[in-house]
Design a protein around this motif. Structure first.
Motif, mmCIF file in Angstrom:
data_model
loop_
_atom_site.group_PDB
_atom_site.id
_atom_site.type_symbol
_atom_site.label_atom_id
_atom_site.label_comp_id
_atom_site.label_asym_id
_atom_site.label_seq_id
_atom_site.Cartn_x
_atom_site.Cartn_y
_atom_site.Cartn_z
ATOM 1 N N LYS A 54 71.252 45.745 41.318
ATOM 2 C CA LYS A 54 70.830 44.786 42.341
ATOM 3 C C LYS A 54 70.698 43.378 41.772
ATOM 4 C CE LYS A 54 67.189 47.264 43.392
ATOM 5 N NZ LYS A 54 67.490 48.509 42.651
ATOM 6 N N LYS A 55 70.636 43.248 40.447
ATOM 7 C CA LYS A 55 70.488 41.940 39.812
ATOM 8 C C LYS A 55 71.818 41.387 39.320
ATOM 9 C CE LYS A 55 65.691 42.785 38.527
ATOM 10 N NZ LYS A 55 64.670 42.788 37.445
ATOM 11 N N LEU A 56 72.911 42.023 39.722
ATOM 12 C CA LEU A 56 74.246 41.602 39.299
ATOM 13 C C LEU A 56 75.068 41.195 40.516
ATOM 14 C CD1 LEU A 56 74.943 44.589 36.880
ATOM 15 C CD2 LEU A 56 74.366 42.250 36.177
ATOM 16 N N GLU A 59 81.085 40.987 41.568
ATOM 17 C CA GLU A 59 82.159 40.866 40.569
ATOM 18 C C GLU A 59 81.710 41.412 39.216
ATOM 19 O OE1 GLU A 59 81.077 38.460 42.531
ATOM 20 O OE2 GLU A 59 82.780 38.244 43.908
ATOM 21 N N ARG A 60 80.475 41.084 38.830
ATOM 22 C CA ARG A 60 79.971 41.552 37.544
ATOM 23 C C ARG A 60 79.785 43.068 37.562
ATOM 24 N NH1 ARG A 60 80.564 41.369 32.535
ATOM 25 N NH2 ARG A 60 78.720 41.528 31.213
ATOM 26 N N ARG A 61 79.312 43.610 38.685
ATOM 27 C CA ARG A 61 79.171 45.062 38.793
ATOM 28 C C ARG A 61 80.505 45.759 38.612
ATOM 29 N NH1 ARG A 61 75.417 44.066 43.105
ATOM 30 N NH2 ARG A 61 77.096 44.313 44.638
ATOM 31 N N GLU A 62 81.538 45.231 39.242
ATOM 32 C CA GLU A 62 82.859 45.858 39.141
ATOM 33 C C GLU A 62 83.356 45.839 37.698
ATOM 34 O OE1 GLU A 62 84.635 47.554 41.156
ATOM 35 O OE2 GLU A 62 83.468 47.288 42.975
ATOM 36 N N ALA A 63 83.171 44.704 37.027
ATOM 37 C CA ALA A 63 83.618 44.600 35.638
ATOM 38 C C ALA A 63 82.854 45.573 34.744
ATOM 39 C CB ALA A 63 83.451 43.165 35.138
ATOM 40 N N LEU A 64 81.546 45.648 34.936
ATOM 41 C CA LEU A 64 80.741 46.553 34.121
ATOM 42 C C LEU A 64 81.040 48.014 34.445
ATOM 43 C CD1 LEU A 64 77.324 44.670 34.106
ATOM 44 C CD2 LEU A 64 78.746 45.178 32.108
ATOM 45 N N ALA A 65 81.332 48.313 35.693
ATOM 46 C CA ALA A 65 81.669 49.686 36.056
ATOM 47 C C ALA A 65 82.887 50.164 35.273
ATOM 48 C CB ALA A 65 81.918 49.793 37.554
ATOM 49 N N GLN A 66 83.878 49.300 35.139
ATOM 50 C CA GLN A 66 85.063 49.668 34.368
ATOM 51 C C GLN A 66 84.723 49.879 32.896
ATOM 52 O OE1 GLN A 66 87.885 50.493 35.919
ATOM 53 N NE2 GLN A 66 86.669 50.050 37.750
ATOM 54 N N GLN A 67 83.842 49.048 32.344
ATOM 55 C CA GLN A 67 83.431 49.215 30.952
ATOM 56 C C GLN A 67 82.647 50.508 30.755
ATOM 57 O OE1 GLN A 67 81.600 45.772 29.075
ATOM 58 N NE2 GLN A 67 82.663 44.387 30.469
ATOM 59 N N ILE A 68 81.757 50.794 31.701
ATOM 60 C CA ILE A 68 80.966 52.021 31.594
ATOM 61 C C ILE A 68 81.881 53.242 31.602
ATOM 62 C CG2 ILE A 68 79.272 53.465 32.796
ATOM 63 C CD1 ILE A 68 78.091 50.713 33.830
ATOM 64 N N LYS A 69 82.832 53.271 32.516
ATOM 65 C CA LYS A 69 83.745 54.408 32.609
ATOM 66 C C LYS A 69 84.591 54.547 31.344
ATOM 67 C CE LYS A 69 84.031 54.273 37.666
ATOM 68 N NZ LYS A 69 84.877 53.963 38.843
ATOM 69 N N ALA A 146 76.983 53.985 40.937
ATOM 70 C CA ALA A 146 76.658 54.428 42.296
ATOM 71 C C ALA A 146 76.876 53.297 43.298
ATOM 72 C CB ALA A 146 75.220 54.927 42.350
ATOM 73 N N LYS A 147 76.440 52.100 42.947
ATOM 74 C CA LYS A 147 76.556 50.966 43.868
ATOM 75 C C LYS A 147 78.012 50.584 44.098
ATOM 76 C CE LYS A 147 75.420 47.282 46.232
ATOM 77 N NZ LYS A 147 75.162 47.426 47.699
ATOM 78 N N THR A 148 78.820 50.547 43.061
ATOM 79 C CA THR A 148 80.226 50.180 43.246
ATOM 80 C C THR A 148 80.966 51.244 44.044
ATOM 81 O OG1 THR A 148 80.713 51.055 41.018
ATOM 82 C CG2 THR A 148 80.376 48.678 41.218
ATOM 83 N N ALA A 149 80.612 52.516 43.832
ATOM 84 C CA ALA A 149 81.236 53.587 44.619
ATOM 85 C C ALA A 149 80.840 53.474 46.086
ATOM 86 C CB ALA A 149 80.826 54.951 44.065
ATOM 87 N N CYS A 150 79.575 53.168 46.341
ATOM 88 C CA CYS A 150 79.099 53.022 47.714
ATOM 89 C C CYS A 150 79.792 51.850 48.401
ATOM 90 C CB CYS A 150 77.583 52.824 47.698
ATOM 91 S SG CYS A 150 76.822 52.836 49.326
ATOM 92 N N ASP A 151 79.888 50.717 47.710
ATOM 93 C CA ASP A 151 80.543 49.542 48.298
ATOM 94 C C ASP A 151 82.011 49.826 48.585
ATOM 95 O OD1 ASP A 151 78.189 48.149 48.238
ATOM 96 O OD2 ASP A 151 78.724 46.871 46.538
ATOM 97 N N ALA A 152 82.677 50.530 47.672
ATOM 98 C CA ALA A 152 84.087 50.862 47.891
ATOM 99 C C ALA A 152 84.249 51.762 49.108
ATOM 100 C CB ALA A 152 84.661 51.543 46.645
ATOM 101 N N ALA A 153 83.326 52.696 49.290
ATOM 102 C CA ALA A 153 83.388 53.589 50.445
ATOM 103 C C ALA A 153 83.209 52.824 51.752
ATOM 104 C CB ALA A 153 82.322 54.673 50.322
#
Length: 208
Positions: A54-56, A59-69, A146-153
Motif C-alpha cells: 500500500k506504500k508503493l 509501477e513500483r509494485r509491478e517491478a518488485l513483483a517481478q524481482q520477488i518471483k 497478492a496486490k499485483t495479482a488482484c489488480d491484474a484480475a
C-alpha cells in the motif's frame, strides 16, 4: 545493510526456521476474487525496497513483483472466487486463499508468518503479526504479489465488463462504481453478499 523499515522484526527469534510470509489483497472490492500470496525469501539474494504494497506506486509494485518471483526461494499466489466469498463470507474465503497459497509453495516451510491478527488453518505452525506487511519483509513480498495479482484480475474484469469501469476504481465501492451498478445492475462477477450489491439485487437497472 538491513532495511530500517523492518527494525521491529527480530530475526533472531526465528533462527533455523523456513519462513513463508503470507498476505492477502482484495477484501474490500465489490467484485472478483480475493487473493493471497505466500513467499519464502532467499537470504542469499536480498531484495531492496520491498515494503507494504500500500506504500508503493503501482509501477513500483509491478517491478518488485517481478524481482520477488525471480529471486525468492519459493512463491505462490492463490484466490477464492466471488462465489466462494458469497458462500463462505469474506473472512473465511480470505483464510482459504491464504491456505491455498501456502500449500502451493514448492518448498515446505516450517513457519508461516501471517499479516493481521488471524491465522488460517495450516499443516504447519503459523503466527499472526499485526501490521506484519510493514515489519516482515517476507510478508511485504507476499503483499506485493497478492496486490499485483488482484489488480491484474480487475483489469481482466474491466475487459469483460467495461461499462463498470473496473480499471478506475479497482472494484472498490466508490461513487463511480456505485453509479455504474445502479445504471447497469449487478454483474455475474459482483459479490452478492456485500451490502451495496445485495441492496441492488432485484432492482432493475436504470439504463440498458
Amino acid at each position: 545493510m538491513s532495511d530500517p523499515n523492518f527494525s521491529l522484526f527480530n530475526d533472531d527469534d526465528y533462527q533455523g526456521e523456513i519462513i513463508c510470509g503470507v498476505d492477502e489483497a482484495g477484501r474490500g472490492p465489490l467484485a472478483g476474487s480475493v487473493f493471497a500470496a505466500a513467499v519464502i525469501l532467499d537470504p542469499q539474494r536480498p531484495l531492496i525496497g520491498v515494503r507494504d504494497s500500500k506504500k508503493l506506486t503501482a509501477e513500483r509494485r509491478e517491478a518488485l513483483a517481478q524481482q520477488i518471483k525471480a529471486h525468492a526461494m519459493a512463491w505462490a499466489i492463490a484466490e477464492c472466487s466471488e462465489e466462494e466469498i458469497d458462500s463462505l463470507n469474506i473472512l473465511q474465503a480470505t483464510m482459504l486463499a491464504m491456505r491455498r497459497a501456502v500449500e502451493g509453495l514448492s518448498i515446505l516451510p516450517t513457519l508461516a508468518l501471517i499479516d493481521g491478527n488471524r491465522c488460517p488453518l495450516l499443516q504447519i505452525r503459523a503466527e499472526a503479526i499485526v501490521k506484519g506487511d510493514d515489519k516482515v519483509q517476507a510478508i511485504s513480498a507476499a503483499s506485493i504479489l497478492a496486490k499485483t495479482a488482484c489488480d491484474a484480475a480487475l483489469q481482466v474484469l474491466h475487459a469483460q465488463y467495461p461499462h463498470y469501469a473496473f480499471d478506475q476504481h479497482k472494484g472498490y465501492p466508490t461513487a463511480l462504481h456505485l453509479e455504474r451498478l445502479r445504471l447497469h445492475g449487478v454483474s455475474p462477477v459482483h459479490r452478492k453478499s456485500y451490502a451495496p450489491v445485495r441492496a441492488l439485487l432485484g432492482v432493475k437497472p436504470t439504463a440498458a
